[in-house]
Design a protein around this motif. Structure first.
Motif, short mmCIF file in Angstrom:
data_model
loop_
_atom_site.label_atom_id
_atom_site.label_comp_id
_atom_site.label_asym_id
_atom_site.label_seq_id
_atom_site.Cartn_x
_atom_site.Cartn_y
_atom_site.Cartn_z
N VAL A 171 0.98 -1.13 0.08
CA VAL A 171 0.00 0.18 -0.08
C VAL A 171 0.92 1.12 -0.08
O VAL A 171 1.69 1.49 0.78
CB VAL A 171 -0.93 -0.08 1.12
CG1 VAL A 171 -1.78 1.39 1.37
CG2 VAL A 171 -1.76 -1.14 1.21
N GLY A 172 0.72 2.03 -1.11
CA GLY A 172 1.40 3.34 -1.08
C GLY A 172 2.44 3.24 -2.17
O GLY A 172 3.16 4.17 -2.39
N LYS A 173 2.60 1.97 -2.48
CA LYS A 173 3.77 1.92 -3.47
C LYS A 173 3.23 1.52 -4.82
O LYS A 173 3.44 2.09 -5.84
CB LYS A 173 4.80 0.68 -3.06
CG LYS A 173 6.09 0.35 -3.82
CD LYS A 173 6.91 -0.60 -3.36
CE LYS A 173 7.74 -0.99 -4.49
NZ LYS A 173 8.64 -2.35 -3.78
N ASN A 174 2.50 0.13 -4.62
CA ASN A 174 1.81 -0.25 -5.81
C ASN A 174 0.43 -0.74 -5.85
O ASN A 174 -0.01 -1.27 -6.67
CB ASN A 174 2.68 -1.38 -6.81
CG ASN A 174 3.06 -2.29 -5.83
OD1 ASN A 174 2.55 -2.51 -4.61
ND2 ASN A 174 4.11 -3.43 -6.23
N THR A 182 -6.75 2.38 5.68
CA THR A 182 -5.27 1.93 5.32
C THR A 182 -4.83 0.55 5.80
O THR A 182 -4.59 -0.32 5.10
CB THR A 182 -4.30 2.93 5.81
OG1 THR A 182 -4.57 4.22 5.24
CG2 THR A 182 -2.77 2.30 5.51
N VAL A 183 -5.35 0.00 7.04
CA VAL A 183 -5.02 -1.03 7.65
C VAL A 183 -5.79 -2.26 6.91
O VAL A 183 -5.46 -3.42 6.48
CB VAL A 183 -5.39 -1.28 9.09
CG1 VAL A 183 -5.19 -2.72 9.95
CG2 VAL A 183 -4.53 -0.23 9.87
N SER A 184 -7.09 -2.12 6.57
CA SER A 184 -7.94 -2.93 5.83
C SER A 184 -7.49 -3.09 4.44
O SER A 184 -7.20 -4.40 4.02
CB SER A 184 -9.33 -2.48 5.70
OG SER A 184 -9.98 -2.24 6.91
N SER A 185 -6.93 -2.16 3.84
CA SER A 185 -6.32 -2.34 2.56
C SER A 185 -4.89 -3.25 2.67
O SER A 185 -4.66 -4.03 1.64
CB SER A 185 -6.04 -1.04 2.05
OG SER A 185 -7.01 -0.07 1.95
N ARG A 186 -4.02 -2.79 3.73
CA ARG A 186 -3.00 -3.65 3.77
C ARG A 186 -3.11 -5.22 4.06
O ARG A 186 -2.57 -6.09 3.50
CB ARG A 186 -2.16 -3.22 5.16
CG ARG A 186 -1.40 -1.82 4.81
CD ARG A 186 -0.61 -1.40 5.98
NE ARG A 186 -0.10 -0.11 5.62
CZ ARG A 186 0.26 0.86 6.81
NH1 ARG A 186 -0.19 0.50 7.87
NH2 ARG A 186 1.00 1.96 6.41
N GLY A 187 -4.31 -5.41 4.80
CA GLY A 187 -5.01 -6.91 4.84
C GLY A 187 -5.21 -7.71 3.82
O GLY A 187 -4.61 -8.61 3.53
N THR A 190 -1.84 -8.29 1.77
CA THR A 190 -1.06 -9.23 2.20
C THR A 190 -1.72 -10.46 1.96
O THR A 190 -0.88 -11.49 1.53
CB THR A 190 -1.31 -9.17 4.09
OG1 THR A 190 -0.47 -8.02 4.43
CG2 THR A 190 -0.72 -10.48 4.36
N GLY A 191 -3.10 -10.80 1.95
CA GLY A 191 -3.70 -11.87 1.33
C GLY A 191 -3.18 -12.07 -0.17
O GLY A 191 -3.06 -13.24 -0.36
N VAL A 192 -3.41 -11.07 -1.09
CA VAL A 192 -3.06 -11.31 -2.37
C VAL A 192 -1.70 -11.54 -2.51
O VAL A 192 -1.40 -12.30 -3.56
CB VAL A 192 -3.10 -9.87 -3.19
CG1 VAL A 192 -2.62 -10.09 -4.69
CG2 VAL A 192 -4.70 -9.70 -3.24
N ASN A 193 -0.50 -10.82 -1.75
CA ASN A 193 0.84 -11.43 -1.96
C ASN A 193 0.97 -13.06 -1.49
O ASN A 193 1.62 -13.76 -2.26
CB ASN A 193 1.59 -10.51 -0.92
CG ASN A 193 2.03 -9.25 -1.53
OD1 ASN A 193 2.34 -9.09 -2.47
ND2 ASN A 193 2.15 -8.15 -0.58
N ALA A 194 0.26 -13.30 -0.59
CA ALA A 194 0.11 -14.79 -0.04
C ALA A 194 -0.30 -15.75 -1.29
O ALA A 194 0.12 -16.62 -1.56
CB ALA A 194 -0.60 -14.96 1.23
N ALA A 195 -1.38 -15.15 -1.79
CA ALA A 195 -1.93 -15.99 -2.93
C ALA A 195 -0.92 -16.07 -4.03
O ALA A 195 -0.92 -17.23 -4.65
CB ALA A 195 -3.35 -15.23 -3.32
#
Length: 203
Positions: A171-174, A182-187, A190-195
């Motif tokens: 978040v804030g980069k790409n 912001t915290v919800s967006s980060r969550g 994180t899930g997409v990165n994990a997938a």
């Protein structure tokens, strides 16, 4: 100066009263446990069916080109480790086909949000690119984090097309966040990165 010796008065309890109290408490506990078990048995089926329906809808949403029903993929230690390394947990995985060929995977991921866990389904195609993100369950704040969960302003759609080639999503980069969430967006990020990490080890 005299010393006063204070003695505690011994209270004699009637043994019959103690037995009666013990039996009453025991019976109450048994009844309560039985009622809780009954409620659980009555609601377990409908809850499981509801979750199954929501999962099926989420799979179809993230992999709209899928034909037929998806095949369940057994989770491996490698897949679990990949998700964990990205900061999330994978709970289910499905393989989707169309025209007799594998077109991608639907991965159910659990990541931390601002008010608890965010359970999401992330679709990843055969080339390793995200095809969609669908929120299955969450506890995010209504009117704030819920905006992310409901895909307000296409906040979830921005992940479509992202792949390992884009590097770690942040978040804030790409990745753009909804103001105040912001915290919800980060969550979700994180899930997409994990997938993507899990899809990477699936080949």
């Amino acid at each position: 100066m005299s010393n006063e010796v204070k003695t505690k008065e011994k209270v004699d309890m009637d043994p019959k009263y103690i037995i009666k109290l013990t039996v009453t408490l025991f019976v109450t506990c048994v009844i309560v446990a039985g009622l809780l078990g009954l409620v659980n048995s009555v609601t377990e089926g409908p809850i499981a069916e509801k979750n199954k329906t929501k999962t099926a809808a989420a799979i179809q949403e993230v992999l709209p080109e899928m034909e037929g029903s998806p095949a369940v993929v057994e989770l491996t230690d490698e897949m679990t480790a990949a998700a964990s390394g990205a900061g999330a947990t994978i709970t289910e995985a499905y393989e989707a086909q169309a025209g007799g060929s594998v077109i991608g995977y639907a991965l159910k991921i659990v990541a931390s949000g601002s008010q608890g866990n965010i359970e999401m389904m992330v679709g990843v195609d055969a080339e390793g690119a995200v095809t969609g993100v669908s929120i299955v369950k969450n506890s995010e704040t209504s009117g704030i984090g819920s905006k992310v969960m409901s895909n307000e302003n296409g906040v979830l759609d921005q992940f479509i097309g992202k792949s390992a080639a884009d590097g770690t999503l942040s978040v804030g980069k790409n990745v753009d966040a909804i103001s105040g969430a912001t915290v919800s967006s980060r969550g979700v990020t994180t899930g997409v990165n994990a997938a993507l990490a899990v899809a990477g080890v699936m080949g």
